[in-house]
Write an enzyme that holds these catalytic residues in place. Structure first.
Site, PDB file in Angstrom:
ATOM      1  N   GLU A 130      -8.162   8.992  -2.024  1.00 19.09           N
ATOM      2  CA  GLU A 130      -7.825   9.043  -0.590  1.00 19.09           C
ATOM      3  C   GLU A 130      -7.266   7.713  -0.077  1.00 19.09           C
ATOM      4  O   GLU A 130      -6.389   7.684   0.784  1.00 19.09           O
ATOM      5  CB  GLU A 130      -9.075   9.443   0.211  1.00 19.09           C
ATOM      6  CG  GLU A 130      -8.888   9.545   1.710  1.00 19.09           C
ATOM      7  CD  GLU A 130      -7.854  10.576   2.120  1.00 19.09           C
ATOM      8  OE1 GLU A 130      -6.732  10.150   2.451  1.00 19.09           O
ATOM      9  OE2 GLU A 130      -8.142  11.782   2.114  1.00 19.09           O
ATOM     10  N   VAL A 133      -3.177   6.685  -0.064  1.00 15.59           N
ATOM     11  CA  VAL A 133      -2.146   7.070   0.912  1.00 15.59           C
ATOM     12  C   VAL A 133      -2.665   6.849   2.323  1.00 15.59           C
ATOM     13  O   VAL A 133      -3.684   7.415   2.726  1.00 15.59           O
ATOM     14  CB  VAL A 133      -1.731   8.550   0.737  1.00 15.59           C
ATOM     15  CG1 VAL A 133      -0.655   8.920   1.757  1.00 15.59           C
ATOM     16  CG2 VAL A 133      -1.235   8.806  -0.675  1.00 15.59           C
ATOM     17  N   GLY A 135      -4.155   4.394   3.744  1.00 14.59           N
ATOM     18  CA  GLY A 135      -5.426   3.672   3.858  1.00 14.59           C
ATOM     19  C   GLY A 135      -6.574   4.496   4.414  1.00 14.59           C
ATOM     20  O   GLY A 135      -6.999   5.485   3.811  1.00 14.59           O
ATOM     21  N   ILE A 137      -6.794   6.534   6.847  1.00 16.05           N
ATOM     22  CA  ILE A 137      -6.540   7.866   7.429  1.00 16.05           C
ATOM     23  C   ILE A 137      -6.944   8.953   6.444  1.00 16.05           C
ATOM     24  O   ILE A 137      -6.450   8.984   5.317  1.00 16.05           O
ATOM     25  CB  ILE A 137      -5.051   8.053   7.789  1.00 16.05           C
ATOM     26  CG1 ILE A 137      -4.562   6.948   8.716  1.00 16.05           C
ATOM     27  CG2 ILE A 137      -4.817   9.426   8.420  1.00 16.05           C
ATOM     28  CD1 ILE A 137      -3.075   7.024   9.039  1.00 16.05           C
ATOM     29  N   GLY A 188       0.557 -12.161   7.439  1.00 18.64           N
ATOM     30  CA  GLY A 188      -0.196 -11.617   6.304  1.00 18.64           C
ATOM     31  C   GLY A 188      -0.027 -10.116   6.123  1.00 18.64           C
ATOM     32  O   GLY A 188      -0.721  -9.502   5.326  1.00 18.64           O
ATOM     33  N   GLU A 191       3.682  -8.836   1.796  1.00 16.82           N
ATOM     34  CA  GLU A 191       3.364  -9.642   0.612  1.00 16.82           C
ATOM     35  C   GLU A 191       4.356 -10.801   0.510  1.00 16.82           C
ATOM     36  O   GLU A 191       5.431 -10.755   1.094  1.00 16.82           O
ATOM     37  CB  GLU A 191       3.551  -8.793  -0.654  1.00 16.82           C
ATOM     38  CG  GLU A 191       2.857  -7.464  -0.629  1.00 16.82           C
ATOM     39  CD  GLU A 191       1.380  -7.607  -0.904  1.00 16.82           C
ATOM     40  OE1 GLU A 191       1.008  -8.461  -1.713  1.00 16.82           O
ATOM     41  OE2 GLU A 191       0.601  -6.869  -0.281  1.00 16.82           O
ATOM     42  N   ASP A 202       6.786   1.463  -2.119  1.00 16.28           N
ATOM     43  CA  ASP A 202       5.385   1.760  -1.786  1.00 16.28           C
ATOM     44  C   ASP A 202       5.321   3.119  -1.070  1.00 16.28           C
ATOM     45  O   ASP A 202       4.473   3.966  -1.395  1.00 16.28           O
ATOM     46  CB  ASP A 202       4.829   0.631  -0.891  1.00 16.28           C
ATOM     47  CG  ASP A 202       3.428   0.916  -0.399  1.00 16.28           C
ATOM     48  OD1 ASP A 202       2.483   0.764  -1.196  1.00 16.28           O
ATOM     49  OD2 ASP A 202       3.268   1.301   0.782  1.00 16.28           O
ATOM     50  N   LYS A 206       3.612   6.978  -2.209  1.00 16.85           N
ATOM     51  CA  LYS A 206       2.769   7.781  -1.311  1.00 16.85           C
ATOM     52  C   LYS A 206       3.403   9.152  -1.065  1.00 16.85           C
ATOM     53  O   LYS A 206       2.706  10.171  -0.985  1.00 16.85           O
ATOM     54  CB  LYS A 206       2.541   7.012  -0.018  1.00 16.85           C
ATOM     55  CG  LYS A 206       1.688   5.755  -0.244  1.00 16.85           C
ATOM     56  CD  LYS A 206       1.784   4.756   0.899  1.00 16.85           C
ATOM     57  CE  LYS A 206       0.885   3.542   0.667  1.00 16.85           C
ATOM     58  NZ  LYS A 206       1.121   2.466   1.632  1.00 16.85           N
ATOM     59  N   GLY A 303      -5.753  -2.799   4.982  1.00 18.23           N
ATOM     60  CA  GLY A 303      -6.812  -3.722   5.404  1.00 18.23           C
ATOM     61  C   GLY A 303      -8.079  -3.454   4.606  1.00 18.23           C
ATOM     62  O   GLY A 303      -8.319  -2.327   4.168  1.00 18.23           O
TER      63      GLY A 303
END
Ligand SMILES: NC(=O)c1ccc[n+]([C@@H]2O[C@H](COP(=O)([O-])OP(=O)(O)OC[C@H]3O[C@@H](n4cnc5c(N)ncnc54)[C@H](O)[C@@H]3O)[C@@H](O)[C@H]2O)c1
Ligand SMILES: N[C@@H](CCO)C(=O)O
Ligand code: NA
Length: 428
Positions: A130, A133, A135, A137, A188, A191, A202, A206, A303
């Site tokens: 989970e 994709v 984060g 959610i 931040g 990257e 990225d 997903k 995060g």
């Protein structure tokens, strides 16, 4: 917890997400056991360097550099190393001995998901991801479980926080891409090497995972048509805004009669669309299903703490199934994907042209569209001393193949200096 199962949990990686997962496993041990119906005992954390500075609340004796040794003792393995190898090899080793695996590794799952899911089924283990994709959610379980009795027709997501932060800042401040990227790096979000984010890779990983679950098939990231946001200019953003649109990097998985299409590109979204309201580094996934209608899932896509929340949800789900001794579902992958060629994809287009400001130009351009069977919905012209005359043309629905040949013919026109941009328009 007397009489209840005690599950040995191995954590691989103690970076941004891993450190938070370790903290939650230790801090909330009693509550997690009550929710899972099994104790979750963190037996070790595999790291590269035992002497690195870490949260003092994490007992030093948990750390080890021997990841394979840790996996050998575990019932549940949480992989938060990132990268293809050794993460892939460690996950395969865990599944092969019947241990269940939770990972946030989208790059790996998007390339090797089918293989690893098959390995899990073969050995009666579970594989959950989970966190991979959007984060925090909850999106993969809603797609795979809550909507298992429906037919999903389209999934459209803002699934990369870095690029949404950049496009949103360009939209609200009028700044140029390079300046906002530098700000995103300083904050931040992006990257040091932001290629995977701004290049759309990225989001493509997903998109592949979303398409596989939504359409009960296997799509790999290599099969996703991918375009990033590096070519989006401040002029594009301003012109889109003037027309009532905002530019978003979208990961799209769509099902049509002839097959499915999975693609990532910057697209114009009308300001009234729910996805247009997603600001900063937030993520959102818009799902269209035959019976459910339109759904939107919104929240933090990255995060340490948010991503750890998704990991822990999977850990509890895995533990519940092991504790219940319930037969494991073997997933819903049934069909090989019928992927449409990119040329066959049907969307609306937005084309920016730098043109000569003289009589007959609009007629010549309109003729090219007509000759290629592409219908124009609206056209606007802006003339300024520096940039000359710029046209922005919005089309009705047409195929990528028709678009490509139209753009080629436009480029060859004497009246056209150059094609400034070509973007798709998504959503109603
Ligand atoms: N950070 C996020 O917001 C976020 C969001 C969603 C998914 N993810 C995914 O979660 C995973 C972890 O991300 P992160 O942000 O915590 O990364 P990170 O770089 O902060 O942490 C990874 C840690 O693993 C360690 N490591 C790497 N290879 C190792 C090895 N062979 N042996 C032992 N230790 C090793 C690194 O030293 C580092 O401390 C990645 O797959 C990432 O894509 C992260
Ligand atoms: N680099 C990713 C992290 C979460 O997967 C992003 O910007 O959204
Ligand atoms: Na998620």
């Amino acid at each position: 917890m007397s009489g209840e199962k005690n599950l040995k949990v191995a954590l691989l990686g103690c970076g941004t997400v891993g450190a938070q997962v370790a903290r939650i496993l230790l801090e909330d041990a009693n509550e997690l056991a009550a929710r899972s119906g099994a104790g979750l005992q963190l037996i070790g954390i595999a790291v590269r360097n035992l002497d690195a500075k870490r949260d003092a609340a994490l007992p030093q004796e948990l750390f080890t550099t021997d990841a394979p040794g840790l996996i050998a003792q575990a019932d549940v393995v949480i992989e938060l190393l990132g990268g293809m190898e050794p993460a892939g090899e460690y996950i395969a080793a865990a599944l092969s001995k019947g241990a269940s695996v939770i990972t946030g590794n989208k790059a790996l799952i998007a390339l090797k998901g089918a293989e690893l899911n098959a390995l899990a089924s073969q050995h009666g283990a579970q594989l959950r991801y989970e966190a991979a994709v959007a984060g925090a959610i909850p999106i993969l379980r809603p797609i795979a479980d809550s909507l298992a009795g429906d037919h999903i027709t389209k999934v459209m997501g803002i699934v990369n926080g870095t690029t949404n932060f950049i496009l949103d800042a360009m939209d609200t401040t009028g700044a140029a891409f390079d300046d906002v990227l530098a700000e995103a790096q300083a904050l931040g979000y992006a990257e040091a090497d932001p290629t995977a984010d701004v290049g759309g890779h990225d989001a493509a990983a997903k998109a592949a995972i979303l398409a596989s679950l939504a359409f009960h098939t296997t799509v790999s990231s290599e099969q996703v048509s991918t375009q990033g946001i590096t070519e989006v200019t401040a002029a594009d953003v301003a012109a889109a805004s003037a027309a009532g649109y905002v530019i978003k990097l979208l990961a799209i998985a769509e099902r049509a009669e002839a097959g499915i299409s999975v693609r990532v590109y910057p697209a114009l979204v009308r300001r009234s669309h729910p996805l247009a309201t997603v600001h900063g580094a937030f993520n959102a996934v818009f799902v269209e299903a035959e019976n459910a209608g339109d759904l939107m899932f919104y929240g933090a896509g990255a995060g340490g703490n948010p991503t750890a929340s998704a990991v822990m949800g999977d850990v509890v789900a895995v533990a519940r199934q092991i504790a219940a001794g319930a037969p494991l579902p073997n997933g819903s992958v049934s069909q090989a994907p019928r992927l449409l060629d990119f040329e066959a994809i049907d969307t609306r287009y937005w084309i920016g042209l730098s043109v000569k400001d003289q009589p007959g130009v609009l007629a010549a351009i309109a003729t090219v569209f007509g000759e290629h069977g592409v219908s124009i919905e609206s056209m606007s012209q802006q003339v300024d001393a520096e940039a000359g005359a710029q046209l922005r043309i919005l089309t009705h629905q047409g195929t990528e193949a028709a678009l490509a040949s139209t753009v080629e013919a436009l480029t060859a026109l004497d009246a056209v200096h150059c094609v400034l941009s070509v973007m798709r328009v998504e959503g109603n």
